[in-house]
Design a protein around this motif. Structure first.
Motif, PDB file in Angstrom:
ATOM      1  N   LYS A  81      -8.871  -0.110  -0.056  1.00 39.89           N
ATOM      2  CA  LYS A  81      -9.598   1.143  -0.233  1.00 39.89           C
ATOM      3  C   LYS A  81     -10.199   1.259  -1.632  1.00 39.89           C
ATOM      4  CE  LYS A  81      -7.877   5.056   1.221  1.00 39.89           C
ATOM      5  NZ  LYS A  81      -8.931   5.576   2.096  1.00 39.89           N
ATOM      6  N   ARG A 110      -8.511   8.318  -4.094  1.00 41.64           N
ATOM      7  CA  ARG A 110      -9.312   8.524  -2.889  1.00 41.64           C
ATOM      8  C   ARG A 110     -10.797   8.587  -3.225  1.00 41.64           C
ATOM      9  NH1 ARG A 110      -6.714  13.813  -1.071  1.00 41.64           N
ATOM     10  NH2 ARG A 110      -8.510  13.897   0.334  1.00 41.64           N
ATOM     11  N   ASP A 114     -13.787   5.967  -2.051  1.00 37.22           N
ATOM     12  CA  ASP A 114     -14.960   6.427  -1.320  1.00 37.22           C
ATOM     13  C   ASP A 114     -16.257   5.976  -1.980  1.00 37.22           C
ATOM     14  OD1 ASP A 114     -15.981   8.137   0.911  1.00 37.22           O
ATOM     15  OD2 ASP A 114     -16.894   9.218  -0.763  1.00 37.22           O
TER      16      ASP A 114
END
Length: 294
Positions: free
Chosen positions: A30, A169, A173
């Motif tokens: 991620k 996060r 993204d």
């Protein structure tokens, strides 16, 4: 039915450990879009460090585990800083190849220090089996399940509500947008690798208490990669669900199918199911589908 429930409980326990280790894959993917092929070696180093502290230096289990987690975090920071940070901005395949080389280097160091023989942890948990009706559960299985579930909940809360979790996060993204908001992407990468090393070490210590420790334990890293793929490489809930699914499939295949063919299907069936699911959901069960428009 009792036999099925016994297999299901064993599968859930092993699957919970898979989920924890798969979390490391997901976090690194991620944040950097790369896959850490050295995850199994992180797991093995942490397992051996904890075992050495207990058996050689007579450190009690809880302090030994805490020291192991500190060491694992420092190792994650160090490797990210010295080995992987130079690859920021480079093609993703370059970072993946770097982790493959890192896995080989770490495996060689592990073999030189600890050798190849199987070692076992001294009895840490009670050896008296716990009975729930006709189901018999070893205390180490029950404690492993509880520990992993607590850690998974804590990490989920961390990523959702903490400032660093939100920064991680955001970086996952869009790195450029995160930089424009004042988020240190380099710090996020370092913390991501530290957490990945920590969850791998915890998983390794739990598996080491269940099955013993030798160099083959590093193969768990490759076995857990399908867990992350099944749930979705960019999905934390997917890693959790995927771990439980693979653990259950392994346990049920080992109990029902292996006796029919003489063994071997336990390690193969989950991959068959993985391929079937990915044929219909290429991004995994919970992965985010990416659509590029031109």
């Amino acid at each position: 039915m009792d036999f099925f429930l016994q297999l299901a409980v064993s599968g859930l326990v092993i699957g919970s450990v898979y989920s924890l280790v798969a979390l490391g894959f997901v976090l690194i993917y991620k944040s950097s879009d790369a896959i850490n092929m050295a995850q199994g070696e992180f797991l093995l180093v942490g397992t051996y460090i904890c075992l050495t502290l207990i058996t050689t230096y007579n450190v009690p289990f809880i302090p030994a585990l805490l020291l192991t987690l500190v060491f694992s975090a420092a190792l994650g920071f160090l490797i990210e800083r010295l080995v992987l940070r130079p690859f920021i901005g480079e093609p993703v395949i370059s970072m993946i190849m770097a982790t493959i080389g890192l896995a080989s280097l770490m495996a060689g160091i592990i073999h030189v220090i600890w050798g190849f023989e199987t070692r076992v942890y001294p009895p840490i948990f009670s050896q008296e089996p716990i009975k729930f009706g006709a189901i018999v559960i070893s205390p180490i299985y029950l404690w492993s399940l509880v520990i992993v579930l607590v850690l998974l909940v804590l990490f989920t809360l961390f990523f959702k509500f903490s400032k660093m979790g939100v920064a991680m996060r955001a970086t996952a993204d869009d790195q450029q947008a995160a930089l424009s908001m004042g988020i240190s992407v380099k710090a996020v990468f370092a913390i991501t690798w530290a957490i990945s090393a920590i969850v791998s070490s915890v998983g390794g210590v739990l598996l080491g208490n269940i099955n013993g420790v030798n160099s083959s334990l590093a193969l768990i890293g490759l076995k857990v990669l399908p867990v992350a793929l099944l749930g979705g490489l960019d999905s934390i809930p997917g890693a959790i669900v995927g771990g439980f699914i693979i653990g259950l499939l392994e346990s049920l295949a080992g109990g029902y199918l292996d006796p029919l063919v003489g063994g071997g299907l336990k390690d193969v069936v989950p991959f068959f199911v993985l391929v079937l699911i990915l044929m219909f959901k290429p991004y995994g069960l919970f992965g985010k589908r990416e659509i590029e428009r031109v």
